[in-house]
Motif scaffolding. Sequence first.
Motif, PDB file in Angstrom:
ATOM      1  N   THR A 358      26.094  -6.260  17.856  1.00 13.19           N
ATOM      2  CA  THR A 358      24.816  -6.153  17.144  1.00 13.19           C
ATOM      3  C   THR A 358      23.774  -7.051  17.789  1.00 13.19           C
ATOM      4  O   THR A 358      22.606  -6.665  17.946  1.00 13.19           O
ATOM      5  N   THR A 359      24.177  -8.252  18.183  1.00 10.25           N
ATOM      6  CA  THR A 359      23.262  -9.187  18.845  1.00 10.25           C
ATOM      7  C   THR A 359      22.770  -8.640  20.175  1.00 10.25           C
ATOM      8  O   THR A 359      21.571  -8.672  20.473  1.00 10.25           O
ATOM      9  N   ILE A 360      23.684  -8.114  20.984  1.00 11.23           N
ATOM     10  CA  ILE A 360      23.293  -7.577  22.289  1.00 11.23           C
ATOM     11  C   ILE A 360      22.344  -6.391  22.108  1.00 11.23           C
ATOM     12  O   ILE A 360      21.317  -6.268  22.803  1.00 11.23           O
ATOM     13  N   THR A 361      22.655  -5.509  21.148  1.00 12.87           N
ATOM     14  CA  THR A 361      21.829  -4.319  20.928  1.00 12.87           C
ATOM     15  C   THR A 361      20.462  -4.681  20.335  1.00 12.87           C
ATOM     16  O   THR A 361      19.423  -4.237  20.840  1.00 12.87           O
ATOM     17  N   SER A 362      20.463  -5.497  19.270  1.00 13.47           N
ATOM     18  CA  SER A 362      19.223  -5.791  18.538  1.00 13.47           C
ATOM     19  C   SER A 362      18.377  -6.873  19.182  1.00 13.47           C
ATOM     20  O   SER A 362      17.144  -6.803  19.153  1.00 13.47           O
ATOM     21  N   ASP A 363      19.026  -7.885  19.741  1.00 19.01           N
ATOM     22  CA  ASP A 363      18.284  -9.073  20.187  1.00 19.01           C
ATOM     23  C   ASP A 363      18.080  -9.148  21.689  1.00 19.01           C
ATOM     24  O   ASP A 363      17.268  -9.945  22.161  1.00 19.01           O
ATOM     25  N   LEU A 364      18.818  -8.330  22.444  1.00 19.91           N
ATOM     26  CA  LEU A 364      18.618  -8.300  23.895  1.00 19.91           C
ATOM     27  C   LEU A 364      18.043  -6.949  24.339  1.00 19.91           C
ATOM     28  O   LEU A 364      16.971  -6.874  24.919  1.00 19.91           O
ATOM     29  N   MET A 365      18.762  -5.874  24.044  1.00 17.56           N
ATOM     30  CA  MET A 365      18.334  -4.554  24.521  1.00 17.56           C
ATOM     31  C   MET A 365      17.060  -4.073  23.829  1.00 17.56           C
ATOM     32  O   MET A 365      16.151  -3.550  24.490  1.00 17.56           O
ATOM     33  N   ASP A 366      16.978  -4.234  22.518  1.00 16.91           N
ATOM     34  CA  ASP A 366      15.839  -3.702  21.767  1.00 16.91           C
ATOM     35  C   ASP A 366      14.505  -4.279  22.247  1.00 16.91           C
ATOM     36  O   ASP A 366      13.587  -3.526  22.600  1.00 16.91           O
ATOM     37  N   PRO A 367      14.352  -5.626  22.292  1.00 17.11           N
ATOM     38  CA  PRO A 367      13.053  -6.157  22.735  1.00 17.11           C
ATOM     39  C   PRO A 367      12.783  -5.960  24.225  1.00 17.11           C
ATOM     40  O   PRO A 367      11.626  -5.919  24.642  1.00 17.11           O
ATOM     41  N   ILE A 368      13.820  -5.804  25.037  1.00 15.03           N
ATOM     42  CA  ILE A 368      13.631  -5.713  26.488  1.00 15.03           C
ATOM     43  C   ILE A 368      13.477  -4.262  26.953  1.00 15.03           C
ATOM     44  O   ILE A 368      12.566  -3.933  27.710  1.00 15.03           O
ATOM     45  N   VAL A 369      14.380  -3.387  26.503  1.00 10.45           N
ATOM     46  CA  VAL A 369      14.345  -1.988  26.971  1.00 10.45           C
ATOM     47  C   VAL A 369      14.402  -0.984  25.825  1.00 10.45           C
ATOM     48  O   VAL A 369      14.616   0.206  26.046  1.00 10.45           O
ATOM     49  N   GLY A 370      14.206  -1.450  24.597  1.00  4.14           N
ATOM     50  CA  GLY A 370      14.355  -0.597  23.419  1.00  4.14           C
ATOM     51  C   GLY A 370      13.464   0.623  23.415  1.00  4.14           C
ATOM     52  O   GLY A 370      13.904   1.736  23.097  1.00  4.14           O
ATOM     53  N   LYS A 371      12.205   0.459  23.784  1.00  2.50           N
ATOM     54  CA  LYS A 371      11.263   1.595  23.762  1.00  2.50           C
ATOM     55  C   LYS A 371      11.676   2.659  24.762  1.00  2.50           C
ATOM     56  O   LYS A 371      11.625   3.857  24.483  1.00  2.50           O
ATOM     57  N   ARG A 372      12.088   2.223  25.956  1.00  2.65           N
ATOM     58  CA  ARG A 372      12.477   3.183  26.993  1.00  2.65           C
ATOM     59  C   ARG A 372      13.752   3.937  26.612  1.00  2.65           C
ATOM     60  O   ARG A 372      13.955   5.079  27.005  1.00  2.65           O
ATOM     61  N   LEU A 373      14.619   3.283  25.836  1.00  8.59           N
ATOM     62  CA  LEU A 373      15.881   3.919  25.447  1.00  8.59           C
ATOM     63  C   LEU A 373      15.780   4.682  24.126  1.00  8.59           C
ATOM     64  O   LEU A 373      16.751   5.266  23.665  1.00  8.59           O
ATOM     65  N   GLY A 374      14.589   4.646  23.511  1.00 20.19           N
ATOM     66  CA  GLY A 374      14.379   5.399  22.268  1.00 20.19           C
ATOM     67  C   GLY A 374      15.004   4.753  21.048  1.00 20.19           C
ATOM     68  O   GLY A 374      15.548   5.442  20.164  1.00 20.19           O
ATOM     69  N   PHE A 375      14.913   3.415  20.959  1.00 18.68           N
ATOM     70  CA  PHE A 375      15.523   2.697  19.839  1.00 18.68           C
ATOM     71  C   PHE A 375      14.800   2.935  18.520  1.00 18.68           C
ATOM     72  O   PHE A 375      15.250   2.471  17.474  1.00 18.68           O
ATOM     73  N   ASP A 376      13.647   3.654  18.566  1.00 17.28           N
ATOM     74  CA  ASP A 376      12.966   4.005  17.310  1.00 17.28           C
ATOM     75  C   ASP A 376      13.854   4.909  16.464  1.00 17.28           C
ATOM     76  O   ASP A 376      13.732   4.954  15.238  1.00 17.28           O
ATOM     77  N   SER A 377      14.752   5.619  17.128  1.00 19.08           N
ATOM     78  CA  SER A 377      15.703   6.475  16.420  1.00 19.08           C
ATOM     79  C   SER A 377      16.948   5.675  16.045  1.00 19.08           C
ATOM     80  O   SER A 377      17.604   5.101  16.921  1.00 19.08           O
ATOM     81  N   PRO A 378      17.279   5.597  14.735  1.00 20.02           N
ATOM     82  CA  PRO A 378      18.477   4.850  14.308  1.00 20.02           C
ATOM     83  C   PRO A 378      19.752   5.363  14.981  1.00 20.02           C
ATOM     84  O   PRO A 378      20.668   4.585  15.282  1.00 20.02           O
ATOM     85  N   PHE A 379      19.790   6.679  15.241  1.00 23.23           N
ATOM     86  CA  PHE A 379      20.993   7.263  15.825  1.00 23.23           C
ATOM     87  C   PHE A 379      21.168   6.828  17.282  1.00 23.23           C
ATOM     88  O   PHE A 379      22.280   6.593  17.739  1.00 23.23           O
ATOM     89  N   LYS A 380      20.049   6.719  18.017  1.00 26.03           N
ATOM     90  CA  LYS A 380      20.140   6.254  19.399  1.00 26.03           C
ATOM     91  C   LYS A 380      20.547   4.787  19.454  1.00 26.03           C
ATOM     92  O   LYS A 380      21.294   4.363  20.334  1.00 26.03           O
ATOM     93  N   LYS A 381      20.037   4.018  18.520  1.00 23.18           N
ATOM     94  CA  LYS A 381      20.371   2.594  18.487  1.00 23.18           C
ATOM     95  C   LYS A 381      21.861   2.413  18.215  1.00 23.18           C
ATOM     96  O   LYS A 381      22.528   1.585  18.849  1.00 23.18           O
ATOM     97  N   ILE A 382      22.395   3.180  17.273  1.00 21.49           N
ATOM     98  CA  ILE A 382      23.831   3.136  16.986  1.00 21.49           C
ATOM     99  C   ILE A 382      24.639   3.596  18.199  1.00 21.49           C
ATOM    100  O   ILE A 382      25.683   3.024  18.527  1.00 21.49           O
ATOM    101  N   PHE A 383      24.137   4.638  18.895  1.00 22.90           N
ATOM    102  CA  PHE A 383      24.830   5.145  20.084  1.00 22.90           C
ATOM    103  C   PHE A 383      24.940   4.053  21.145  1.00 22.90           C
ATOM    104  O   PHE A 383      26.018   3.833  21.716  1.00 22.90           O
ATOM    105  N   PHE A 384      23.834   3.372  21.417  1.00 20.62           N
ATOM    106  CA  PHE A 384      23.870   2.330  22.445  1.00 20.62           C
ATOM    107  C   PHE A 384      24.693   1.120  21.989  1.00 20.62           C
ATOM    108  O   PHE A 384      25.281   0.416  22.807  1.00 20.62           O
ATOM    109  N   ASN A 385      24.745   0.893  20.686  1.00 21.90           N
ATOM    110  CA  ASN A 385      25.618  -0.172  20.181  1.00 21.90           C
ATOM    111  C   ASN A 385      27.080   0.145  20.506  1.00 21.90           C
ATOM    112  O   ASN A 385      27.864  -0.745  20.867  1.00 21.90           O
TER     113      ASN A 385
END
Length: 507
Positions: A358-385
């Motif tokens: 959760t830390t790597i996904t929310s606190d590292l990936m999201d602020p750094i590359v979240g927009k490019r990976l489509g983290f606005d979608s809860p399903f994509k965020k869970i997928f990358f987690n």
Amino acid sequence: MGNIASSEQIFATWVLIVIYAAVVLYLVIRGAKKTQNLDDYALGTIGFSPVAVGLALAASVTSAATFIINPGFIALYGISGVISFGIVMPLAIYISLIIMTKGFRKYGETTKALTMAQWIGKMYDSKAFAIYFGFLSLLLITFIVLICVGVTQVLSKALNADPVWVLTVVVAFVFGYMMFGGANSMIYTNAIQATIMLVVAFILLFSGVEYFENGIDGFLEQLAAVDESLVKTTNPSSFLFRDYFEIIYCQFVIGIAIVCQPHIITKSLLLKSKNDINKYLLVGIIALSVFFSVVFVGLYIRLYFPDLTINGTKMPMDSLVSYYVVSKFSVYTGLLVILGLISAGLSTLEGLIQTLSTTITSDLMDPIVGKRLGFDSPFKKIFFNKMVIILLGVVSFLLSYQQLLSPNLSVGIFAQNGVYAYFSAAFIPVLFGTFFRNVSFKSVFAASVTAIVVHFSVYYGHITAYMQETINNPAIASTIAILSSLLVGVIMHFIEEFRKVKTEDVY
């Protein structure tokens, strides 16, 4: 070294593993149905009872280190280790939990923090600080490695199986199911695991009752007959328990700070209300008191294997508990103990995988590359987690494989060095954030960086007379790091306060 498990033990252990896996998967599937986004994965959607969360806390704090690895240190070094790991550290942990939990939960609830890094970032209004702690959290992989190695040692001895294959299955299974359930399933699996651990703790503690036929004095005489240093309160021949500074002072500082690990202190965020905190702490501390006493079993192991050999071959320290269980107990009692040892490891492993991913996904990936990976979608965020969990599994396997083949005495030293560095850096930001208001970001950031620099400088630079051995005590490095961090944090805080006063006077 030879196989020591009988065919009956091997068959029974396989049956146990299949049943255990089936129960875990049932709970994971049940929890996964209620996990729709990363918030659900981190904190759950269910209102958990304080008893369940308290048991989960106890299981998370102790883990394979307490049940599998630390008794090995006591088998080698005796009473001095019992005082350090079984009395001083637990006492400090209880004090820290009682003092810090309410403040941490209160702020965590208002900020809706999912992770320790988020809590710290929001507390000091700094996204950069959250990212910094996201990177620091990677140090906790060392603890994952300890648990993987500990569980592998137990199962490989019980199954007479190649440890590498056992490690492969353990990593694949646990990291696999943790991709789905999250907190919704973890709290229930942790509570069940903690209950099993309580039963097994008593079995282990009573397994050496025959050594007390002539009372405590008779027990100590038997230990002294093996090695006189085993009954002394300090053990100068060890590298962890040489004097009271190491045994008492360092362990007390470590115990206070150890609570500042994300899989421990964030447990309070799972409670339904602040009214549950006291019951949660009471249940957790009672269970912890039983769990920590298991290190005493190391003394039984030394009496059972006086020269710490089996079939004429020296046993590795990390395998001592495994050999004791398989050799000492009947098939079905041994089976229950093995279940408890597995539970001790997996309960913490689940929490570490959940918080770290959760830390790597929310606190590292999201602020750094979240927009490019489509983290606005809860399903994509869970997928990358889930992808993060797979990557964590691969890294953990490779490091665990190395520790199985060539540990520096024990995987415990490897884990302590990483984990102690992490909570040394986290301690002052959590302490100041919990108890003080208007603390500047500069003060806690300087304190945290100081802790990391000092810890690794002392350990790898062999600074102080304590750090001149081939194997060194990470608690020494961590204690110096925490005290240095506290000093820098306090000085910086007062400088900032002085500047504010001067600025107000000018205007």
